[in-house]
Write a protein that holds these residues in place. Sequence first.
Motif, PDB file in Angstrom:
ATOM      1  N   THR A   1     -20.063  -2.402   0.991  1.00  0.00           N
ATOM      2  CA  THR A   1     -20.670  -1.620   2.068  1.00  0.00           C
ATOM      3  C   THR A   1     -21.345  -0.357   1.529  1.00  0.00           C
ATOM      4  O   THR A   1     -22.213   0.200   2.186  1.00  0.00           O
ATOM      5  CB  THR A   1     -19.605  -1.200   3.096  1.00  0.00           C
ATOM      6  N   TYR A   2     -20.927   0.086   0.340  1.00  0.00           N
ATOM      7  CA  TYR A   2     -21.499   1.325  -0.199  1.00  0.00           C
ATOM      8  C   TYR A   2     -22.694   1.081  -1.105  1.00  0.00           C
ATOM      9  O   TYR A   2     -23.287   2.003  -1.631  1.00  0.00           O
ATOM     10  CB  TYR A   2     -20.435   2.124  -0.960  1.00  0.00           C
TER      11      TYR A   2
ATOM     12  N   ARG B   1     -11.578  -9.246  -2.686  1.00  0.00           N
ATOM     13  CA  ARG B   1     -11.238  -8.255  -1.674  1.00  0.00           C
ATOM     14  C   ARG B   1     -11.841  -6.891  -1.995  1.00  0.00           C
ATOM     15  O   ARG B   1     -12.385  -6.198  -1.135  1.00  0.00           O
ATOM     16  CB  ARG B   1      -9.723  -8.137  -1.610  1.00  0.00           C
ATOM     17  N   ILE B   2     -11.738  -6.503  -3.272  1.00  0.00           N
ATOM     18  CA  ILE B   2     -12.286  -5.201  -3.661  1.00  0.00           C
ATOM     19  C   ILE B   2     -13.799  -5.197  -3.482  1.00  0.00           C
ATOM     20  O   ILE B   2     -14.379  -4.243  -2.966  1.00  0.00           O
ATOM     21  CB  ILE B   2     -11.903  -4.874  -5.113  1.00  0.00           C
TER      22      ILE B   2
ATOM     23  N   LEU C   1     -13.481   6.404  -2.129  1.00  0.00           N
ATOM     24  CA  LEU C   1     -14.655   6.376  -1.263  1.00  0.00           C
ATOM     25  C   LEU C   1     -15.722   7.280  -1.850  1.00  0.00           C
ATOM     26  O   LEU C   1     -15.426   8.149  -2.643  1.00  0.00           O
ATOM     27  CB  LEU C   1     -14.273   6.876   0.131  1.00  0.00           C
TER      28      LEU C   1
ATOM     29  N   SER D   1      -9.168   5.286  -0.639  1.00  0.00           N
ATOM     30  CA  SER D   1      -9.275   4.464   0.563  1.00  0.00           C
ATOM     31  C   SER D   1      -8.223   3.373   0.559  1.00  0.00           C
ATOM     32  O   SER D   1      -7.773   2.925   1.599  1.00  0.00           O
ATOM     33  CB  SER D   1     -10.663   3.852   0.675  1.00  0.00           C
ATOM     34  N   GLU D   2      -7.814   2.968  -0.621  1.00  0.00           N
ATOM     35  CA  GLU D   2      -6.915   1.822  -0.689  1.00  0.00           C
ATOM     36  C   GLU D   2      -6.217   1.831  -2.042  1.00  0.00           C
ATOM     37  O   GLU D   2      -6.807   2.225  -3.043  1.00  0.00           O
ATOM     38  CB  GLU D   2      -7.729   0.539  -0.549  1.00  0.00           C
TER      39      GLU D   2
ATOM     40  N   ARG E   1       0.828  -1.196   0.000  1.00  0.00           N
ATOM     41  CA  ARG E   1       0.000   0.000   0.000  1.00  0.00           C
ATOM     42  C   ARG E   1       0.861   1.243   0.000  1.00  0.00           C
ATOM     43  O   ARG E   1       1.846   1.335   0.720  1.00  0.00           O
ATOM     44  CB  ARG E   1      -0.891   0.019   1.235  1.00  0.00           C
TER      45      ARG E   1
ATOM     46  N   ALA F   1     -15.485  -6.917  -1.395  1.00  0.00           N
ATOM     47  CA  ALA F   1     -15.788  -6.851   0.035  1.00  0.00           C
ATOM     48  C   ALA F   1     -15.725  -5.421   0.549  1.00  0.00           C
ATOM     49  O   ALA F   1     -16.552  -5.000   1.350  1.00  0.00           O
ATOM     50  CB  ALA F   1     -14.817  -7.743   0.804  1.00  0.00           C
ATOM     51  N   SER F   2     -14.743  -4.645   0.057  1.00  0.00           N
ATOM     52  CA  SER F   2     -14.633  -3.286   0.589  1.00  0.00           C
ATOM     53  C   SER F   2     -15.615  -2.324  -0.091  1.00  0.00           C
ATOM     54  O   SER F   2     -15.962  -1.296   0.462  1.00  0.00           O
ATOM     55  CB  SER F   2     -13.194  -2.768   0.483  1.00  0.00           C
TER      56      SER F   2
END
Lengths: 268, 250
Positions: free
Chosen positions: A265-266, A258-259, A223, A230-231, A7, A261-262
Motif C-alpha cells: 500500500t505504501y 503477508r508482509i 510505517l 505497525s506490526e 503480536r 501485502a501490508s
Amino acid sequence: MDMSPTRKNVVEASGFKVENAVSTRKISKNYGPVEALRNLSLDFPKGQLTSLLGPSGCGKTTLLKIIAGLLEPTSGEVEVNGRAVTGPGPDRAFVFQDFALLPWASVLRNVAFGLELRGVAKSEREAVAEKYIRDVGLAGFEKNYPHELSGGMRQRVGLARALAVDSEVLLMDEPFSAVDEQTRRKFQEDLLNLVQTENKTFIFVTHSIEEAVYVSDQIAILLPRPSRVSEIIRPAGFRSKGAENIRRDLEYLDIVDRIWASLRTYVE
Amino acid sequence: MRVFGIRLPAMSSLILWGMIWEIVGRSGLTFFVPPLSEVLVTLYSVLGTPAFQKALMETAYAFFMGVLFSVAIGIPTGILMGKNRLIDELLLPWVNIFLSAPLTALVPVLMVLFGFGMKSIVITTTLFAIWIIILNSRAGVLQINRSLVEMARCFGASPLAAFTKVYFWAALPEILGGVRIGVIRAVKGVIIGQLLISIVGFGALFELYSNNFLMAHFWAVLIVLFGMAFTISEFLAYLERRISYYAAKR
Ligand SMILES: Nc1ncnc2c1ncn2[C@@H]1O[C@H](COP(=O)(O)OP(=O)(O)OP(=O)(O)O)[C@@H](O)[C@H]1O
Ligand SMILES: [Mg+2]
C-alpha cells in the motif's frame, strides 16, 4: 493456519519469558520540521535477531543510530540491559551501511581498530582480528587495503570489526546491500549460524522482505514517516528446519506474502 | 613530446630557452642579460664562496623555521576550526583576510616590532605560508565522511584518539595540498623578507650584487633559488601523489 505469529508479546513457544537486551520507549525524533519517528516503542529480545523492515526514508537508520547513542532522540528513552543510553558504549557495535573503513589502514588494522581504541595491546588485538577475518572468510587478505577489495569484501571487514569488539548487541544497517545475490545468500546462512553460536543480540535493517523473514526471530514492520511499529511478526515454525529447507517452507512463503501485502500500500 | 619521431625527455624545452638566452646574452643587447654560459660559470664559482654559503644557511634556517611554525600551528588550528563551530566563526574571517592581504606591506611593521634581524624574516615567512595551510586543513576536516566520524565515536574513541587516528589521516590529502602551496608561498616570504630587511641572507647578497652591477652573479643566485623552490614543490607533489590512492575513496 493456526500458527499466526504472536503480536507484541515476547513469549517463546516454550513459555519462558525472554529478557530484552534493548528496549526503546516512546521514541520520537524530529529533524527540524521533519518528523522521522513518533512514539516508537519496540523490544529486542536477548540472543535473538530482530529485523527492521519498512519503506525507504521511514527512519530505520535513524532508529539504529539512536540505539547506538550516535543520535539523541527528541523524546523517549532507550535502555540497554536495563540501563538508559546516553551515548555510544562498548556494549553496542555498529555495522555501517557504507562500511566506514579507514582507507589508509590494512584489513588487519581496520578489523582491530575497535580494540585499538580500547587500548588492547597490539599482539593481542591482532590475534583476535585474525580470528574474525578468518570467520568472515577473508583469510589471506589481512595485508590488503580497502580499495583493493570488492564491495562485498569491504562489507565483511566492517562486520568483522564489529564482531571483534565482542559487544552484546550488534546493530547492522543493511549489511548485505553491496553484495551479489549468491554472496548474499551465503551471508544470510552465515548470519543464522552466527546468531546461534555467538550469544548476541542482532538488530538488522534490510530492504528485502525475503531476507528479513529468512534470518529473523522477530520482524518489526515500520510505517512511513512519522514512523511507528505497525506490526511485529515472529516466525516460529521453520527456524529449526535447517538453512536449506527454510525457503521452501509454507510458513516462510506465507509470511513473505503477508508482509508484502501490508507494505505494498505504501508503494505507488 | 616527439620531434621527428624521437622521444624528448621531460623539460627538454628548457634547452631551447637556454639557447635563446645564450644568443641574447652574446649579442650584447643589454648588460642586464649576460650569456647563460657566463652565468653558469659564475654560479659554479659563487657556490663555494663563504658569502654565498652564509646566505644559503641563513635563508634555509629562516625558511625551515617559518615552514615549521606554519605547519605546527596551521594544521591543528585548521583541524580545530573544521571541528568546532565557535572557533571557526571566530577565526575564519581573519584567515580569509590574511590569505588575500598584501603581506609585503606588513614587513616594515614587523621590522619595527621585531627588529631588523632573523626574527622578522621567520615571522614574515610564517605569515606567508600559514593561512593556506589552515584553510586547507579546515576544508580537509569538513569533507571527512560522516560515517567515519560516527565510527570513531561508536567504537569509543577519545577526542585525542579520534584526532590522531582518524581526522588527521582522513584530511591528509587536503592538508598536504595546503602544505605544498604554503611552502611555495614560504619561499616567496623568505626572499621578500630578506630583500626588504636586506642585511641578512640573500637579501644582503642581492644588495651587494646589484649595487656593483654584477649581473652574472645576480642571475646565478636567482637560478639557485628558483631551482630550490621548484625541487621542494616537486617533492611535496610526489608525497601528495603517494597518498592520493585513498583520497578518492574516503
Ligand atoms: N540529518 C538529517 N537531517 C534532516 N533530515 C534527516 C536527516 N537524517 C534523516 N533525515 C530524514 O529522516 C527520515 C528518515 O531517515 P532514515 O535515514 O532514518 O531512513 P531509512 O529508513 O534508513 O531510509 P532508507 O531505507 O532509505 O535507508 C528521512 O525522511 C530523512 O529525510
Ligand atoms: Mg537507511
